[in-house]
Design an enzyme around this catalytic site. Structure first.
Site, PDB file in Angstrom:
ATOM      1  N   GLU A 165      -6.326  10.078 -15.003  1.00  0.00           N
ATOM      2  CA  GLU A 165      -6.712  10.348 -13.612  1.00  0.00           C
ATOM      3  C   GLU A 165      -5.829  11.439 -12.992  1.00  0.00           C
ATOM      4  O   GLU A 165      -6.309  12.338 -12.311  1.00  0.00           O
ATOM      5  CB  GLU A 165      -6.629   9.053 -12.797  1.00  0.00           C
ATOM      6  CG  GLU A 165      -7.035   9.252 -11.355  1.00  0.00           C
ATOM      7  CD  GLU A 165      -7.851   8.116 -10.769  1.00  0.00           C
ATOM      8  OE1 GLU A 165      -8.224   7.176 -11.500  1.00  0.00           O
ATOM      9  OE2 GLU A 165      -8.123   8.176  -9.564  1.00  0.00           O
TER      10      GLU A 165
ATOM     11  N   GLU B  45       0.841  -1.213   0.000  1.00  0.00           N
ATOM     12  CA  GLU B  45       0.000   0.000   0.000  1.00  0.00           C
ATOM     13  C   GLU B  45       0.867   1.251   0.000  1.00  0.00           C
ATOM     14  O   GLU B  45       1.830   1.346   0.776  1.00  0.00           O
ATOM     15  CB  GLU B  45      -0.906  -0.032   1.233  1.00  0.00           C
ATOM     16  CG  GLU B  45      -2.334   0.353   0.947  1.00  0.00           C
ATOM     17  CD  GLU B  45      -3.036  -0.603  -0.003  1.00  0.00           C
ATOM     18  OE1 GLU B  45      -3.092  -0.301  -1.215  1.00  0.00           O
ATOM     19  OE2 GLU B  45      -3.547  -1.644   0.447  1.00  0.00           O
ATOM     20  N   HIS B  46       0.493   2.186  -0.879  1.00  0.00           N
ATOM     21  CA  HIS B  46       1.229   3.444  -1.052  1.00  0.00           C
ATOM     22  C   HIS B  46       2.670   3.175  -1.484  1.00  0.00           C
ATOM     23  O   HIS B  46       3.565   3.970  -1.217  1.00  0.00           O
ATOM     24  CB  HIS B  46       1.181   4.305   0.213  1.00  0.00           C
ATOM     25  CG  HIS B  46      -0.174   4.933   0.408  1.00  0.00           C
ATOM     26  ND1 HIS B  46      -0.454   6.231   0.104  1.00  0.00           N
ATOM     27  CD2 HIS B  46      -1.337   4.402   0.856  1.00  0.00           C
ATOM     28  CE1 HIS B  46      -1.722   6.499   0.369  1.00  0.00           C
ATOM     29  NE2 HIS B  46      -2.294   5.398   0.825  1.00  0.00           N
ATOM     30  N   THR B  47       2.876   2.066  -2.120  1.00  0.00           N
ATOM     31  CA  THR B  47       4.187   1.750  -2.691  1.00  0.00           C
ATOM     32  C   THR B  47       4.226   2.079  -4.184  1.00  0.00           C
ATOM     33  O   THR B  47       5.304   2.274  -4.739  1.00  0.00           O
ATOM     34  CB  THR B  47       4.519   0.258  -2.499  1.00  0.00           C
ATOM     35  OG1 THR B  47       3.349  -0.496  -2.855  1.00  0.00           O
ATOM     36  CG2 THR B  47       4.889  -0.051  -1.062  1.00  0.00           C
TER      37      THR B  47
ATOM     38  N   GLY C 282     -16.532   4.955  -3.545  1.00  0.00           N
ATOM     39  CA  GLY C 282     -16.026   5.470  -2.278  1.00  0.00           C
ATOM     40  C   GLY C 282     -15.684   4.390  -1.267  1.00  0.00           C
ATOM     41  O   GLY C 282     -15.479   4.677  -0.091  1.00  0.00           O
ATOM     42  N   ALA C 283     -15.603   3.138  -1.697  1.00  0.00           N
ATOM     43  CA  ALA C 283     -15.295   2.054  -0.768  1.00  0.00           C
ATOM     44  C   ALA C 283     -13.821   1.669  -0.848  1.00  0.00           C
ATOM     45  O   ALA C 283     -13.384   0.716  -0.212  1.00  0.00           O
ATOM     46  CB  ALA C 283     -16.173   0.842  -1.059  1.00  0.00           C
ATOM     47  N   GLY C 284     -13.057   2.386  -1.656  1.00  0.00           N
ATOM     48  CA  GLY C 284     -11.639   2.056  -1.801  1.00  0.00           C
ATOM     49  C   GLY C 284     -11.430   0.802  -2.640  1.00  0.00           C
ATOM     50  O   GLY C 284     -10.397   0.147  -2.553  1.00  0.00           O
TER      51      GLY C 284
ATOM     52  N   ASP D 183      -4.115   0.782  -9.501  1.00  0.00           N
ATOM     53  CA  ASP D 183      -5.527   0.468  -9.726  1.00  0.00           C
ATOM     54  C   ASP D 183      -5.828   0.235 -11.203  1.00  0.00           C
ATOM     55  O   ASP D 183      -6.556  -0.699 -11.563  1.00  0.00           O
ATOM     56  CB  ASP D 183      -6.408   1.596  -9.171  1.00  0.00           C
ATOM     57  CG  ASP D 183      -6.209   1.767  -7.672  1.00  0.00           C
ATOM     58  OD1 ASP D 183      -5.603   0.875  -7.046  1.00  0.00           O
ATOM     59  OD2 ASP D 183      -6.650   2.797  -7.130  1.00  0.00           O
TER      60      ASP D 183
ATOM     61  N   SER E 121     -11.667   0.924  -5.948  1.00  0.00           N
ATOM     62  CA  SER E 121     -11.166   1.392  -7.223  1.00  0.00           C
ATOM     63  C   SER E 121     -12.234   1.457  -8.315  1.00  0.00           C
ATOM     64  O   SER E 121     -12.025   0.996  -9.445  1.00  0.00           O
ATOM     65  CB  SER E 121     -10.019   0.458  -7.612  1.00  0.00           C
ATOM     66  OG  SER E 121      -9.303   0.951  -8.621  1.00  0.00           O
TER      67      SER E 121
HETATM   68  C1  GAF Z   1      -5.214   4.469  -4.200  1.00  0.00           C
HETATM   69  C2  GAF Z   1      -4.407   4.895  -5.418  1.00  0.00           C
HETATM   70  F1  GAF Z   1      -5.224   5.118  -6.483  1.00  0.00           F
HETATM   71  C3  GAF Z   1      -3.351   3.865  -5.785  1.00  0.00           C
HETATM   72  O1  GAF Z   1      -2.542   4.353  -6.818  1.00  0.00           O
HETATM   73  C4  GAF Z   1      -2.515   3.471  -4.577  1.00  0.00           C
HETATM   74  O2  GAF Z   1      -1.571   4.465  -4.268  1.00  0.00           O
HETATM   75  C5  GAF Z   1      -3.399   3.161  -3.367  1.00  0.00           C
HETATM   76  O3  GAF Z   1      -4.343   4.187  -3.113  1.00  0.00           O
HETATM   77  C6  GAF Z   1      -2.596   2.935  -2.124  1.00  0.00           C
HETATM   78  O4  GAF Z   1      -1.811   1.803  -2.249  1.00  0.00           O
HETATM   79  O5  GAF Z   1      -5.990   3.349  -4.514  1.00  0.00           O
END
Ligand code: GAF
Length: 384
Positions: A161, A34-36, A123-125, A173, A127
């Site tokens: 995006e 995540e956030h990588t 909005g649920a994460g 995503d 994607s």
């Molecule tokens: C969101 C972002 F769209 C992705 O690119 C990613 O950074 C994610 O957050 C975190 O891992 O879904």
């Protein structure tokens, strides 16, 4: 009615003719990493069986018309709206963004009518925006006979995006929505965009992934996401590396010692250790030891909570309750500040875990969570 039928029926109703075809793209969960992605690192998402479908047909000239079942609204735009970024806003901005990005890359984009239906919750994460981008992109590529291979599509959709919609996301995503394979997780190197499809057969291992929607209101998502990205980029500059992916795990302490403050050190520690956890998870999956990945999921969550500071009380409660009820691992998935938790559970234990989370929410007075079990599905595809 299935989502594909709803898209076709919507098309028929709005345009009084059948579509030329239908294209579907999935939402995703990220197993770990995540956030990588925007740190040029590694991620391991898989596609959900929940999909967005675009029913589409060509229309003359440089004009695009798009209807969505979500709002029941039809939006028209032409060349003027796709010569500069951001001119179409709201949900239709993702559609216009794809047209804009294709044109900017030199493609002759066919005019089109589109009707959009979706099972991916907003909005649920999970994607939903990448699913919309990928379905529309697949439709326009096919309708226009454009020479744009699937491997090149995520970067273009990400550009839509980032630049048209203005959300500074990474490439995970869009890659998941386009490149995932059924029954597999997608091991993606976000710098080279090389992928490896890692078999992820939960049923054979007697396991399931439970996805719990925290139903927590998304708080400050955009600003906080951009702030995290910003601190990572600043830290990379301070460490004199192109991206945090270039900080090796075994050099982490040295790198941390060179950073000016505790907050930056925590952000960096999350990214560097998270990349390592993706590697370790992939190793276990390659060895068909799915049940062993639980501690890595938990460590990822702890790192997101304590170092990257992107969780909220509803999310932490869901993870804690799932683990206390016997989940093998659990973590927040997606960008954070709300969204979903995934839990790795024994297949016959998923109701127990889901009920335990519901009870914990009731005790804390949170809005009830919702849940579903998922299996890895395929990326974007033409349906007919
Ligand atoms: C969101 C972002 F769209 C992705 O690119 C990613 O950074 C994610 O957050 C975190 O891992 O879904």
């Amino acid at each position: 009615m299935t989502v594909a039928d709803r898209a076709a029926a919507g098309f028929h109703q709005v345009y009084a003719e059948p579509p030329a075809g239908r294209w579907a793209a999935p939402g995703r969960v990220n197993l770990i990493g995540e956030h990588t992605d925007y740190n040029d690192g590694f991620v391991l998402p898989f596609a959900l069986p929940l999909r967005t479908v675009a029913a589409a047909a060509p229309q003359p000239g440089e004009t695009w018309t798009v209807w969505s079942e979500l709002t029941g609204e039809t939006v028209d735009f032409g060349a003027a709206e796709v010569t500069a970024a951001g001119r179409v806003t709201g949900w239709a901005g993702y559609v216009a963004g794809i047209v804009w990005a294709l044109r900017e890359a030199g493609y002759r984009v066919p005019g089109a009518r589109l009707a959009i239906a979706s099972d991916v919750p907003l909005g649920a994460g999970l994607s939903s925006s990448a699913a919309l981008e990928a379905a529309v992109l697949a439709a326009l590529v096919d309708l226009g006979g454009l020479d744009l291979p699937a491997e090149a599509q995520p970067r273009l959709a990400q550009r839509a995006e980032n630049r048209y919609v203005g959300a500074p996301t990474g490439i995970m995503d869009q890659s998941a929505a386009i490149r995932c394979r059924a029954g597999h997780a997608l091991f993606l190197d976000c710098r080279t965009e090389q992928v490896e499809h890692i078999p992820f057969d939960l049923a054979a291992a007697g396991l399931a992934i439970l996805v719990i929607d925290s139903n927590a209101p998304h708080r400050h998502v955009g600003g906080e996401y951009a702030a995290r990205r910003n601190s990572c980029e600043k830290a990379a500059a301070l460490l004199d590396v192109p991206a945090l992916r270039d900080v090796p795990t075994d050099n982490l302490d040295d790198a941390l010692a060179r950073l000016p403050d505790d907050e930056t050190r925590r952000r960096v520690r999350h990214v560097v250790t998270e990349n390592q956890r993706v590697y370790d998870t992939v190793d276990l999956l390659r060895a068909r030891q799915i049940q062993q990945i639980g501690p890595l999921l938990v460590a990822s969550h702890t790192s997101m909570r304590d170092d990257f500071a992107i969780t909220v009380p509803e999310i932490d409660t869901a993870v804690e309750a799932a683990l206390a009820a016997g989940a093998l691992g659990a973590r927040m998935t997606g960008g954070g500040f709300g969204g979903c938790v995934l839990a790795l559970v024994e297949a016959d234990h998923s109701d127990t875990v889901a009920n335990a989370v519901t009870d914990a929410y009731a005790r804390r007075g949170f809005t009830a969570p919702t849940h579903t079990t998922v299996t890895p599905a395929a990326g974007a595809t033409r349906l007919d």
